[in-house]
Design a protein around this motif. Structure first.
Motif, PDB file in Angstrom:
ATOM      1  N   THR A 101       0.237  -1.003  -0.146  1.00  0.00           N
ATOM      2  CA  THR A 101      -0.043  -0.127  -0.397  1.00  0.00           C
ATOM      3  C   THR A 101       0.958   1.021   0.044  1.00  0.00           C
ATOM      4  N   ASP A 102       2.119   1.400   0.645  1.00  0.00           N
ATOM      5  CA  ASP A 102       2.839   2.261   0.634  1.00  0.00           C
ATOM      6  C   ASP A 102       3.665   2.892  -0.850  1.00  0.00           C
ATOM      7  N   LEU A 103       3.957   1.243  -1.045  1.00  0.00           N
ATOM      8  CA  LEU A 103       4.073   1.367  -2.681  1.00  0.00           C
ATOM      9  C   LEU A 103       3.066   2.413  -3.726  1.00  0.00           C
ATOM     10  N   GLU A 104       2.469   1.692  -3.800  1.00  0.00           N
ATOM     11  CA  GLU A 104       1.355   1.892  -4.729  1.00  0.00           C
ATOM     12  C   GLU A 104       1.098   3.577  -4.273  1.00  0.00           C
ATOM     13  N   ARG A 105       0.632   3.856  -3.250  1.00  0.00           N
ATOM     14  CA  ARG A 105       0.710   5.351  -2.914  1.00  0.00           C
ATOM     15  C   ARG A 105       1.671   6.073  -3.645  1.00  0.00           C
ATOM     16  N   ALA A 106       2.702   5.608  -2.590  1.00  0.00           N
ATOM     17  CA  ALA A 106       4.275   6.859  -3.355  1.00  0.00           C
ATOM     18  C   ALA A 106       3.643   7.135  -4.655  1.00  0.00           C
ATOM     19  N   TYR A 107       3.705   5.895  -5.544  1.00  0.00           N
ATOM     20  CA  TYR A 107       3.795   6.335  -7.109  1.00  0.00           C
ATOM     21  C   TYR A 107       2.296   6.681  -7.651  1.00  0.00           C
ATOM     22  N   LYS A 108       1.498   6.976  -7.203  1.00  0.00           N
ATOM     23  CA  LYS A 108       0.181   7.571  -6.939  1.00  0.00           C
ATOM     24  C   LYS A 108       0.056   9.445  -6.698  1.00  0.00           C
ATOM     25  N   PHE A 109       1.295   8.930  -5.843  1.00  0.00           N
ATOM     26  CA  PHE A 109       1.140  10.824  -5.425  1.00  0.00           C
ATOM     27  C   PHE A 109       2.210  11.425  -6.072  1.00  0.00           C
ATOM     28  N   GLY A 110       3.430  11.063  -7.060  1.00  0.00           N
ATOM     29  CA  GLY A 110       4.513  10.570  -8.470  1.00  0.00           C
ATOM     30  C   GLY A 110       5.885  10.925  -7.622  1.00  0.00           C
ATOM     31  N   VAL A 111       5.590   9.923  -6.814  1.00  0.00           N
ATOM     32  CA  VAL A 111       7.082   9.637  -6.584  1.00  0.00           C
ATOM     33  C   VAL A 111       8.280   9.492  -7.581  1.00  0.00           C
ATOM     34  N   ASN A 112       9.418   9.595  -7.800  1.00  0.00           N
ATOM     35  CA  ASN A 112      10.239   9.051  -8.962  1.00  0.00           C
ATOM     36  C   ASN A 112      10.616   7.782  -8.817  1.00  0.00           C
ATOM     37  N   SER A 113      11.781   7.852  -7.479  1.00  0.00           N
ATOM     38  CA  SER A 113      11.448   5.983  -7.150  1.00  0.00           C
ATOM     39  C   SER A 113      11.014   5.686  -6.305  1.00  0.00           C
ATOM     40  N   TYR A 114      11.520   4.149  -5.784  1.00  0.00           N
ATOM     41  CA  TYR A 114      11.375   3.674  -4.277  1.00  0.00           C
ATOM     42  C   TYR A 114      12.019   2.465  -4.094  1.00  0.00           C
ATOM     43  N   ILE A 115      12.688   3.085  -3.026  1.00  0.00           N
ATOM     44  CA  ILE A 115      14.113   2.213  -2.594  1.00  0.00           C
ATOM     45  C   ILE A 115      14.179   1.613  -1.245  1.00  0.00           C
ATOM     46  N   VAL A 116      14.442   0.294  -1.186  1.00  0.00           N
ATOM     47  CA  VAL A 116      14.223  -0.383   0.050  1.00  0.00           C
ATOM     48  C   VAL A 116      15.772  -0.120   0.908  1.00  0.00           C
ATOM     49  N   LYS A 117      15.633   0.746   1.836  1.00  0.00           N
ATOM     50  CA  LYS A 117      17.077   0.665   2.394  1.00  0.00           C
ATOM     51  C   LYS A 117      17.609  -0.769   2.294  1.00  0.00           C
ATOM     52  N   PRO A 118      18.718  -1.043   2.565  1.00  0.00           N
ATOM     53  CA  PRO A 118      19.230  -1.950   2.593  1.00  0.00           C
ATOM     54  C   PRO A 118      20.188  -1.727   3.801  1.00  0.00           C
ATOM     55  N   VAL A 119      19.856  -3.178   4.382  1.00  0.00           N
ATOM     56  CA  VAL A 119      20.006  -3.078   6.681  1.00  0.00           C
ATOM     57  C   VAL A 119      21.630  -2.578   6.135  1.00  0.00           C
ATOM     58  N   ASN A 120      22.589  -3.711   5.036  1.00  0.00           N
ATOM     59  CA  ASN A 120      23.743  -4.074   5.355  1.00  0.00           C
ATOM     60  C   ASN A 120      24.818  -2.390   4.673  1.00  0.00           C
TER      61      ASN A 120
END
Length: 147
Positions: A101-120
């Protein structure tokens, strides 16, 4: 004459001191040339609109966490992307959220890129390097300071 974006900042919107430190260290490790500005909650991030209106340099990219105090990151994204003058600023969500839902809403609102933070940390350095290379060097933004 167009201004070069080497001195335009990167705005990091992140409430976690550990993640702020990790991001700053990753950029320092890769000799990032753009200065980093840090907003530690959504309200502080939105206060940059007034600063930009008053002539402060517009960021070359905004790195936005989603889980923020005061104003949620998705709301910050929605407001920035609906702003008449600043909607062209590239925004990269940099978050630990894998929620669809976060991913979908982010793109709906116009995000240019969605990156999940690496732990390492080494992987995070690589992500920071790619962000800086793409958004500060390769990408040709349309921002007010450049017109």
């Amino acid at each position: 004459m167009k201004k070069k974006l080497y001195n335009n900042p990167i705005l990091l919107v992140e409430d976690s001191p550990v993640d702020v430190d990790l991001t700053l260290r990753a950029f320092k490790t890769k000799n990032l040339t753009n200065p980093i500005q840090v907003a530690r909650d959504g309200e502080e991030a939105l206060s940059y609109i007034q600063k930009w209106d008053e002539g402060e340099l517009i960021p070359v990219v905004i790195l936005l966490d989603l889980k923020l105090p005061k104003v949620d990151g998705l709301e910050v994204l929605r407001i920035f992307k609906s702003h008449e003058h600043y909607k062209a600023i590239p925004i990269v969500v940099l978050t630990s959220s894998l929620e669809s839902t976060d991913l979908e809403r982010a793109y709906k609102f116009g995000v240019n890129s969605y990156i999940v933070k690496p732990v390492n940390f080494d992987n995070f350095i690589e992500v920071a390097s790619q962000i800086e290379l793409y958004w500060s060097v390769l990408n040709k933004p349309l921002i007010k300071n450049e017109l």
